[in-house]
Design an enzyme around this catalytic site. Structure first.
Site, mmCIF file in Angstrom:
data_model
loop_
_atom_site.group_PDB
_atom_site.id
_atom_site.type_symbol
_atom_site.label_atom_id
_atom_site.label_comp_id
_atom_site.label_asym_id
_atom_site.label_seq_id
_atom_site.Cartn_x
_atom_site.Cartn_y
_atom_site.Cartn_z
ATOM 1 N N LEU A 199 0.858 -1.182 0.000
ATOM 2 C CA LEU A 199 0.000 0.000 0.000
ATOM 3 C C LEU A 199 0.898 1.238 0.000
ATOM 4 O O LEU A 199 1.696 1.408 0.912
ATOM 5 C CB LEU A 199 -0.774 -0.044 1.320
ATOM 6 C CG LEU A 199 -2.119 0.631 1.469
ATOM 7 C CD1 LEU A 199 -3.094 0.104 0.432
ATOM 8 C CD2 LEU A 199 -2.669 0.327 2.872
ATOM 9 N N HIS A 200 0.776 2.076 -1.016
ATOM 10 C CA HIS A 200 1.573 3.309 -0.965
ATOM 11 C C HIS A 200 1.001 4.463 -1.773
ATOM 12 O O HIS A 200 1.532 5.567 -1.740
ATOM 13 C CB HIS A 200 3.007 3.046 -1.435
ATOM 14 C CG HIS A 200 3.106 2.924 -2.926
ATOM 15 N ND1 HIS A 200 2.823 1.758 -3.579
ATOM 16 C CD2 HIS A 200 3.417 3.822 -3.892
ATOM 17 C CE1 HIS A 200 2.971 1.931 -4.872
ATOM 18 N NE2 HIS A 200 3.322 3.177 -5.105
ATOM 19 N N ARG A 201 -0.081 4.241 -2.546
ATOM 20 C CA ARG A 201 -0.624 5.341 -3.366
ATOM 21 C C ARG A 201 -1.061 6.491 -2.484
ATOM 22 O O ARG A 201 -1.794 6.281 -1.508
ATOM 23 C CB ARG A 201 -1.864 4.900 -4.138
ATOM 24 C CG ARG A 201 -1.630 3.904 -5.165
ATOM 25 C CD ARG A 201 -1.678 4.436 -6.590
ATOM 26 N NE ARG A 201 -0.880 3.509 -7.366
ATOM 27 C CZ ARG A 201 0.322 3.758 -7.862
ATOM 28 N NH1 ARG A 201 0.852 4.948 -7.742
ATOM 29 N NH2 ARG A 201 1.000 2.844 -8.498
#
Ligand code: UD1
Length: 352
Positions: A199-201
Protein backbone atom coordinates in the site's frame (compact mmCIF):
# COMPACT_ATOMS: atom_id res chain seq x y z
CA UNK A 1 25.90 3.31 -30.00
CA UNK A 2 25.82 5.00 -26.60
CA UNK A 3 22.64 4.26 -24.60
CA UNK A 4 21.98 6.19 -21.39
CA UNK A 5 19.45 4.67 -18.96
CA UNK A 6 17.64 6.67 -16.30
CA UNK A 7 16.29 4.99 -13.17
CA UNK A 8 15.29 6.48 -9.86
CA UNK A 9 12.54 4.64 -8.06
CA UNK A 10 12.02 1.10 -6.91
CA UNK A 11 9.71 -0.18 -9.66
CA UNK A 12 12.14 0.77 -12.41
CA UNK A 13 15.24 -1.16 -11.43
CA UNK A 14 13.68 -4.49 -12.49
CA UNK A 15 12.58 -2.92 -15.79
CA UNK A 16 16.01 -1.55 -16.71
CA UNK A 17 18.01 -4.66 -15.72
CA UNK A 18 16.92 -6.92 -18.63
CA UNK A 19 17.29 -4.14 -21.22
CA UNK A 20 20.82 -3.38 -20.00
CA UNK A 21 21.72 -7.05 -20.11
CA UNK A 22 20.46 -7.46 -23.69
CA UNK A 23 22.27 -4.32 -24.85
CA UNK A 24 25.48 -5.38 -23.11
CA UNK A 25 25.37 -8.67 -25.01
CA UNK A 26 25.20 -6.65 -28.22
CA UNK A 27 28.20 -4.56 -27.28
CA UNK A 28 26.48 -1.21 -26.71
CA UNK A 29 28.20 1.51 -24.71
CA UNK A 30 25.95 2.15 -21.72
CA UNK A 31 25.66 4.75 -18.97
CA UNK A 32 23.38 4.30 -15.96
CA UNK A 33 22.04 7.38 -14.20
CA UNK A 34 20.25 7.03 -10.84
CA UNK A 35 18.27 10.14 -9.97
CA UNK A 36 18.21 9.31 -6.25
CA UNK A 37 14.39 9.61 -6.07
CA UNK A 38 14.48 6.49 -3.89
CA UNK A 39 17.52 6.59 -1.62
CA UNK A 40 16.94 4.18 1.31
CA UNK A 41 19.20 1.13 0.90
CA UNK A 42 16.21 -1.23 1.04
CA UNK A 43 14.37 0.82 -1.61
CA UNK A 44 17.34 0.94 -3.96
CA UNK A 45 20.84 -0.57 -3.38
CA UNK A 46 19.68 -4.10 -2.65
CA UNK A 47 17.85 -4.22 -6.01
CA UNK A 48 21.04 -3.48 -7.91
CA UNK A 49 22.76 -6.39 -6.21
CA UNK A 50 19.95 -8.90 -6.69
CA UNK A 51 19.27 -7.89 -10.29
CA UNK A 52 23.00 -8.00 -11.07
CA UNK A 53 22.92 -4.44 -12.38
CA UNK A 54 26.10 -2.40 -12.62
CA UNK A 55 26.43 0.37 -10.04
CA UNK A 56 25.13 3.68 -11.40
CA UNK A 57 27.73 5.78 -13.21
CA UNK A 58 26.09 8.92 -11.90
CA UNK A 59 23.80 9.53 -8.91
CA UNK A 60 21.90 12.82 -8.99
CA UNK A 61 20.94 12.44 -5.30
CA UNK A 62 17.73 14.43 -5.56
CA UNK A 63 15.92 12.72 -2.64
CA UNK A 64 12.35 13.54 -1.63
CA UNK A 65 10.37 16.74 -2.16
CA UNK A 66 7.16 18.04 -3.67
CA UNK A 67 6.49 16.85 -7.21
CA UNK A 68 7.57 20.18 -8.68
CA UNK A 69 10.76 20.31 -6.63
CA UNK A 70 11.72 16.68 -7.21
CA UNK A 71 11.05 16.95 -10.97
CA UNK A 72 12.85 20.28 -11.28
CA UNK A 73 15.88 19.06 -9.31
CA UNK A 74 16.18 15.99 -11.51
CA UNK A 75 15.96 18.17 -14.64
CA UNK A 76 18.59 20.66 -13.62
CA UNK A 77 21.02 17.99 -12.43
CA UNK A 78 20.41 15.68 -15.39
CA UNK A 79 20.93 18.26 -18.16
CA UNK A 80 24.73 18.57 -17.75
CA UNK A 81 25.05 14.77 -17.64
CA UNK A 82 23.38 14.51 -21.06
CA UNK A 83 25.38 17.40 -22.48
CA UNK A 84 28.62 15.80 -21.36
CA UNK A 85 27.77 12.16 -22.17
CA UNK A 86 26.27 12.86 -25.63
CA UNK A 87 24.21 9.65 -25.71
CA UNK A 88 22.62 8.52 -28.98
CA UNK A 89 19.49 7.52 -27.13
CA UNK A 90 18.17 7.86 -23.57
CA UNK A 91 15.93 5.12 -22.20
CA UNK A 92 13.39 6.01 -19.51
CA UNK A 93 11.18 3.53 -17.68
CA UNK A 94 7.64 3.45 -16.29
CA UNK A 95 5.79 6.47 -14.96
CA UNK A 96 7.63 7.98 -12.01
CA UNK A 97 8.81 11.58 -11.66
CA UNK A 98 12.31 10.56 -12.78
CA UNK A 99 10.83 9.31 -16.07
CA UNK A 100 9.08 12.53 -17.06
CA UNK A 101 11.91 14.77 -15.80
CA UNK A 102 14.56 13.03 -17.91
CA UNK A 103 12.27 13.00 -20.95
CA UNK A 104 11.66 16.75 -20.79
CA UNK A 105 15.39 17.43 -20.59
CA UNK A 106 16.21 15.24 -23.59
CA UNK A 107 13.41 16.64 -25.75
CA UNK A 108 14.76 20.16 -25.33
CA UNK A 109 18.29 18.98 -26.09
CA UNK A 110 17.05 17.11 -29.17
CA UNK A 111 18.35 13.81 -27.82
CA UNK A 112 16.29 10.75 -28.79
CA UNK A 113 14.21 9.22 -25.99
CA UNK A 114 12.87 5.67 -25.76
CA UNK A 115 10.07 5.07 -23.27
CA UNK A 116 9.93 1.54 -21.91
CA UNK A 117 6.42 0.62 -20.69
CA UNK A 118 4.70 3.19 -22.91
CA UNK A 119 0.99 3.53 -23.60
CA UNK A 120 -0.45 2.57 -20.22
CA UNK A 121 -3.40 4.74 -19.19
CA UNK A 122 -5.63 4.78 -16.12
CA UNK A 123 -7.58 7.75 -17.57
CA UNK A 124 -7.37 9.27 -14.10
CA UNK A 125 -5.40 12.52 -14.09
CA UNK A 126 -5.59 12.82 -10.33
CA UNK A 127 -2.82 10.18 -10.31
CA UNK A 128 0.59 11.83 -10.64
CA UNK A 129 1.77 8.81 -12.63
CA UNK A 130 -0.92 9.38 -15.30
CA UNK A 131 0.38 12.90 -15.91
CA UNK A 132 3.90 11.49 -16.16
CA UNK A 133 2.77 8.87 -18.68
CA UNK A 134 0.91 11.34 -20.91
CA UNK A 135 3.78 13.81 -21.09
CA UNK A 136 6.48 11.18 -21.54
CA UNK A 137 4.65 9.42 -24.37
CA UNK A 138 3.94 12.64 -26.27
CA UNK A 139 7.63 13.54 -26.21
CA UNK A 140 9.35 10.17 -26.65
CA UNK A 141 10.66 9.12 -30.05
CA UNK A 142 10.44 5.37 -29.47
CA UNK A 143 7.52 3.90 -27.53
CA UNK A 144 7.99 0.35 -26.28
CA UNK A 145 4.61 -1.05 -25.18
CA UNK A 146 3.87 -4.14 -23.08
CA UNK A 147 0.48 -5.02 -24.58
CA UNK A 148 -2.05 -4.22 -27.33
CA UNK A 149 -4.03 -1.78 -25.16
CA UNK A 150 -0.89 0.38 -24.94
CA UNK A 151 -0.65 0.60 -28.74
CA UNK A 152 -4.33 1.51 -29.00
CA UNK A 153 -4.03 4.29 -26.40
CA UNK A 154 -1.06 5.80 -28.19
CA UNK A 155 -2.70 5.68 -31.62
CA UNK A 156 -5.75 7.33 -30.10
CA UNK A 157 -3.53 10.18 -28.85
CA UNK A 158 -2.18 10.71 -32.34
CA UNK A 159 1.23 9.06 -31.95
CA UNK A 160 2.43 7.90 -35.38
CA UNK A 161 2.41 4.10 -35.73
CA UNK A 162 6.09 3.98 -36.71
CA UNK A 163 7.11 5.19 -33.26
CA UNK A 164 5.21 2.38 -31.49
CA UNK A 165 6.90 -0.97 -30.85
CA UNK A 166 5.08 -3.71 -28.97
CA UNK A 167 7.85 -5.60 -27.20
CA UNK A 168 6.13 -7.22 -24.18
CA UNK A 169 6.70 -6.73 -20.49
CA UNK A 170 10.25 -6.05 -19.28
CA UNK A 171 9.23 -6.42 -15.63
CA UNK A 172 8.27 -10.01 -16.39
CA UNK A 173 11.76 -10.55 -17.88
CA UNK A 174 13.27 -10.01 -14.42
CA UNK A 175 10.63 -12.18 -12.81
CA UNK A 176 11.23 -15.07 -15.23
CA UNK A 177 14.97 -14.90 -14.62
CA UNK A 178 14.81 -14.78 -10.82
CA UNK A 179 11.75 -16.91 -10.06
CA UNK A 180 13.83 -20.12 -9.71
CA UNK A 181 16.02 -18.32 -7.14
CA UNK A 182 12.94 -17.01 -5.28
CA UNK A 183 11.43 -20.50 -5.22
CA UNK A 184 14.51 -21.82 -3.42
CA UNK A 185 14.56 -18.91 -1.01
CA UNK A 186 13.80 -19.84 2.61
CA UNK A 187 11.63 -17.31 4.45
CA UNK A 188 11.69 -17.73 8.21
CA UNK A 189 8.89 -16.83 10.58
CA UNK A 190 6.14 -16.65 7.96
CA UNK A 191 2.62 -17.84 8.72
CA UNK A 192 1.72 -20.95 6.68
CA UNK A 193 -1.25 -19.26 4.97
CA UNK A 194 -1.35 -15.54 4.39
CA UNK A 195 -2.47 -12.65 2.22
CA UNK A 196 0.33 -10.31 1.15
CA UNK A 197 -0.42 -6.58 1.30
CA UNK A 198 1.31 -3.53 -0.20
CA UNK A 199 0.00 0.00 0.00
CA UNK A 200 1.57 3.31 -0.97
CA UNK A 201 -0.62 5.34 -3.37
CA UNK A 202 -1.11 8.88 -2.06
CA UNK A 203 -4.88 8.54 -2.67
CA UNK A 204 -4.98 5.58 -0.27
CA UNK A 205 -2.43 6.48 2.37
CA UNK A 206 -2.28 10.27 2.63
CA UNK A 207 -5.90 10.70 3.71
CA UNK A 208 -6.45 9.58 7.35
CA UNK A 209 -10.00 8.37 6.71
CA UNK A 210 -9.05 6.31 3.71
CA UNK A 211 -5.95 4.75 5.31
CA UNK A 212 -7.87 4.00 8.50
CA UNK A 213 -10.71 2.37 6.49
CA UNK A 214 -8.34 0.11 4.54
CA UNK A 215 -6.38 -0.91 7.65
CA UNK A 216 -9.59 -1.64 9.56
CA UNK A 217 -10.70 -4.01 6.78
CA UNK A 218 -7.30 -5.70 6.88
CA UNK A 219 -7.47 -6.06 10.67
CA UNK A 220 -10.87 -7.69 10.32
CA UNK A 221 -9.58 -10.07 7.63
CA UNK A 222 -6.61 -10.95 9.83
CA UNK A 223 -8.98 -12.73 12.23
CA UNK A 224 -9.34 -15.47 9.56
CA UNK A 225 -6.18 -15.10 7.51
CA UNK A 226 -2.76 -13.76 8.44
CA UNK A 227 -1.74 -10.52 6.74
CA UNK A 228 1.90 -10.02 5.79
CA UNK A 229 2.59 -6.37 5.01
CA UNK A 230 5.99 -4.98 3.93
CA UNK A 231 5.48 -1.26 4.50
CA UNK A 232 6.57 1.51 2.10
CA UNK A 233 8.27 4.40 3.98
CA UNK A 234 5.50 6.84 2.98
CA UNK A 235 2.87 4.50 4.44
CA UNK A 236 4.82 3.82 7.63
CA UNK A 237 5.11 7.56 8.16
CA UNK A 238 1.35 8.00 7.75
CA UNK A 239 0.39 5.07 10.01
CA UNK A 240 2.43 6.60 12.79
CA UNK A 241 1.24 10.19 12.07
CA UNK A 242 -2.41 9.10 12.19
CA UNK A 243 -1.78 6.92 15.28
CA UNK A 244 -3.38 3.76 13.84
CA UNK A 245 -2.88 0.52 15.79
CA UNK A 246 -1.85 -2.26 13.41
CA UNK A 247 -0.21 -4.61 15.90
CA UNK A 248 -2.22 -7.60 14.64
CA UNK A 249 -0.73 -7.39 11.13
CA UNK A 250 2.73 -8.80 10.33
CA UNK A 251 4.47 -5.55 9.40
CA UNK A 252 7.84 -5.84 7.66
CA UNK A 253 10.36 -3.37 6.27
CA UNK A 254 10.31 -2.95 2.45
CA UNK A 255 11.76 -6.19 1.06
CA UNK A 256 14.42 -6.91 -1.53
CA UNK A 257 13.26 -8.21 -4.92
CA UNK A 258 13.86 -11.93 -4.41
CA UNK A 259 12.30 -12.02 -0.94
CA UNK A 260 9.24 -10.15 -2.18
CA UNK A 261 8.89 -12.47 -5.17
CA UNK A 262 9.10 -15.47 -2.84
CA UNK A 263 6.34 -13.95 -0.69
CA UNK A 264 4.11 -13.29 -3.72
CA UNK A 265 4.64 -16.81 -5.06
CA UNK A 266 3.48 -18.38 -1.79
CA UNK A 267 0.66 -15.98 -0.97
CA UNK A 268 -2.93 -17.14 -1.05
CA UNK A 269 -3.79 -13.71 -2.42
CA UNK A 270 -2.16 -10.32 -2.85
CA UNK A 271 -3.95 -7.13 -1.83
CA UNK A 272 -2.27 -4.07 -3.35
CA UNK A 273 -2.46 -0.62 -4.91
CA UNK A 274 0.79 -1.06 -6.85
CA UNK A 275 0.96 -1.13 -10.65
CA UNK A 276 3.71 -3.69 -11.19
CA UNK A 277 2.36 -6.16 -8.64
CA UNK A 278 -0.85 -6.46 -10.67
CA UNK A 279 1.34 -7.73 -13.51
CA UNK A 280 3.55 -10.01 -11.42
CA UNK A 281 0.56 -11.76 -9.80
CA UNK A 282 -1.00 -12.27 -13.25
CA UNK A 283 2.18 -13.99 -14.38
CA UNK A 284 2.35 -16.04 -11.16
CA UNK A 285 -1.39 -16.86 -11.37
CA UNK A 286 -1.85 -15.62 -7.80
CA UNK A 287 -5.19 -13.85 -7.17
CA UNK A 288 -4.70 -10.08 -6.94
CA UNK A 289 -7.19 -7.75 -5.27
CA UNK A 290 -6.42 -4.15 -6.23
CA UNK A 291 -7.45 -1.32 -3.92
CA UNK A 292 -8.07 1.13 -6.75
CA UNK A 293 -11.04 2.14 -8.91
CA UNK A 294 -9.07 1.96 -12.13
CA UNK A 295 -5.95 0.42 -13.55
CA UNK A 296 -3.56 1.42 -16.31
CA UNK A 297 -2.99 -2.31 -16.75
CA UNK A 298 -6.46 -3.56 -17.84
CA UNK A 299 -5.02 -6.72 -19.37
CA UNK A 300 -4.37 -8.00 -15.83
CA UNK A 301 -8.15 -7.85 -15.30
CA UNK A 302 -9.28 -9.10 -18.74
CA UNK A 303 -6.73 -11.93 -19.02
CA UNK A 304 -5.05 -12.18 -15.63
CA UNK A 305 -5.94 -12.72 -11.98
CA UNK A 306 -6.64 -9.10 -11.04
CA UNK A 307 -9.90 -7.65 -9.68
CA UNK A 308 -10.46 -3.98 -8.83
CA UNK A 309 -12.30 -3.33 -5.58
CA UNK A 310 -11.68 0.38 -5.00
CA UNK A 311 -11.90 1.07 -1.28
CA UNK A 312 -15.04 -0.95 -0.77
CA UNK A 313 -14.49 -3.16 2.28
CA UNK A 314 -17.52 -5.31 1.38
CA UNK A 315 -16.23 -6.17 -2.11
CA UNK A 316 -12.74 -6.75 -0.72
CA UNK A 317 -14.11 -9.35 1.70
CA UNK A 318 -16.29 -10.98 -1.00
CA UNK A 319 -13.28 -11.29 -3.30
CA UNK A 320 -11.15 -12.72 -0.53
CA UNK A 321 -13.87 -15.26 0.27
CA UNK A 322 -13.74 -16.36 -3.39
CA UNK A 323 -10.01 -16.97 -2.96
CA UNK A 324 -10.51 -18.95 0.26
CA UNK A 325 -13.19 -21.13 -1.36
CA UNK A 326 -11.14 -21.78 -4.51
CA UNK A 327 -13.38 -19.62 -6.70
CA UNK A 328 -10.89 -16.90 -7.71
CA UNK A 329 -10.04 -16.68 -11.41
CA UNK A 330 -6.81 -18.37 -12.45
CA UNK A 331 -6.27 -16.25 -15.57
CA UNK A 332 -3.86 -16.61 -18.48
CA UNK A 333 -0.49 -14.97 -19.16
CA UNK A 334 -0.72 -12.12 -21.73
CA UNK A 335 1.09 -12.47 -25.07
CA UNK A 336 4.79 -11.44 -25.08
CA UNK A 337 5.10 -11.62 -21.29
CA UNK A 338 7.72 -14.27 -21.87
CA UNK A 339 11.06 -13.06 -20.52
CA UNK A 340 12.28 -11.72 -23.87
CA UNK A 341 11.06 -8.11 -23.95
CA UNK A 342 14.52 -6.67 -23.18
CA UNK A 343 15.96 -8.63 -26.08
CA UNK A 344 13.29 -7.22 -28.43
CA UNK A 345 14.13 -3.67 -27.36
CA UNK A 346 17.82 -4.31 -27.97
CA UNK A 347 17.00 -5.69 -31.42
CA UNK A 348 15.03 -2.57 -32.33
CA UNK A 349 17.80 -0.25 -31.09
CA UNK A 350 20.27 -2.46 -32.92
CA UNK A 351 23.49 -1.05 -31.46
CA UNK A 352 26.70 -1.52 -33.37
C1 UD1 B 1 7.04 6.55 -6.35
C2 UD1 B 1 6.30 6.68 -7.67
C3 UD1 B 1 5.23 5.59 -7.78
C4 UD1 B 1 5.81 4.22 -7.52
C5 UD1 B 1 6.50 4.24 -6.16
C6 UD1 B 1 7.10 2.91 -5.77
C7 UD1 B 1 6.15 8.98 -8.55
C8 UD1 B 1 5.21 10.10 -8.81
N1 UD1 B 1 5.64 7.96 -7.82
O1 UD1 B 1 6.10 6.84 -5.33
O2 UD1 B 1 4.68 5.63 -9.08
O3 UD1 B 1 4.78 3.25 -7.54
O4 UD1 B 1 7.53 5.23 -6.20
O5 UD1 B 1 7.67 2.96 -4.49
O6 UD1 B 1 7.27 9.02 -9.00
N2 UD1 B 1 10.82 7.77 0.99
C9 UD1 B 1 11.77 7.30 1.86
N3 UD1 B 1 12.84 6.63 1.34
C10 UD1 B 1 13.01 6.41 0.01
C11 UD1 B 1 12.02 6.91 -0.87
C12 UD1 B 1 10.94 7.59 -0.35
O7 UD1 B 1 11.68 7.46 3.06
O8 UD1 B 1 13.99 5.79 -0.39
C13 UD1 B 1 9.62 8.47 1.54
C14 UD1 B 1 9.79 9.94 1.63
O9 UD1 B 1 9.14 10.35 2.79
C15 UD1 B 1 9.04 10.48 0.43
C16 UD1 B 1 7.95 9.45 0.25
O10 UD1 B 1 8.51 8.21 0.70
O11 UD1 B 1 8.58 11.75 0.61
C17 UD1 B 1 7.46 9.33 -1.15
O12 UD1 B 1 8.52 9.02 -2.06
P1 UD1 B 1 8.41 9.45 -3.61
O13 UD1 B 1 9.55 8.94 -4.38
O14 UD1 B 1 8.07 10.87 -3.73
O15 UD1 B 1 7.12 8.69 -4.13
P2 UD1 B 1 6.61 7.22 -3.85
O16 UD1 B 1 5.41 7.32 -2.99
O17 UD1 B 1 7.69 6.26 -3.45
Amino acid sequence: MHVLHVVGARPNFMKAAPVMRALRDRGAQQTLVHTGQHYDANMSDVFFTQLAMPAPDVNLEVGSGSHAKQTADIMSRFEPVVLEGKPDVVLVYGDVNSTVAATLVCSKLLVRVGHVEAGLRSFDRTMPEEVNRLVTDQLADLLFTPSEDGDANLRHEGIPAERIHRVGNVMIDSLVRLLPVAEQHKMNGLPPRYALVTLHRPSNVDDPQSLRGILESLLEISEDLDIVFPVHPRTRQRISEFGINVARLHLLEPLPYIEFLALQRRALAVITDSGGIQEETTYLRVPCITLRNNTERPITVSLGTNVLVGRDAGILKTELKKVLTGKAKSGTIPPLWDGKAGERIAQILNPS
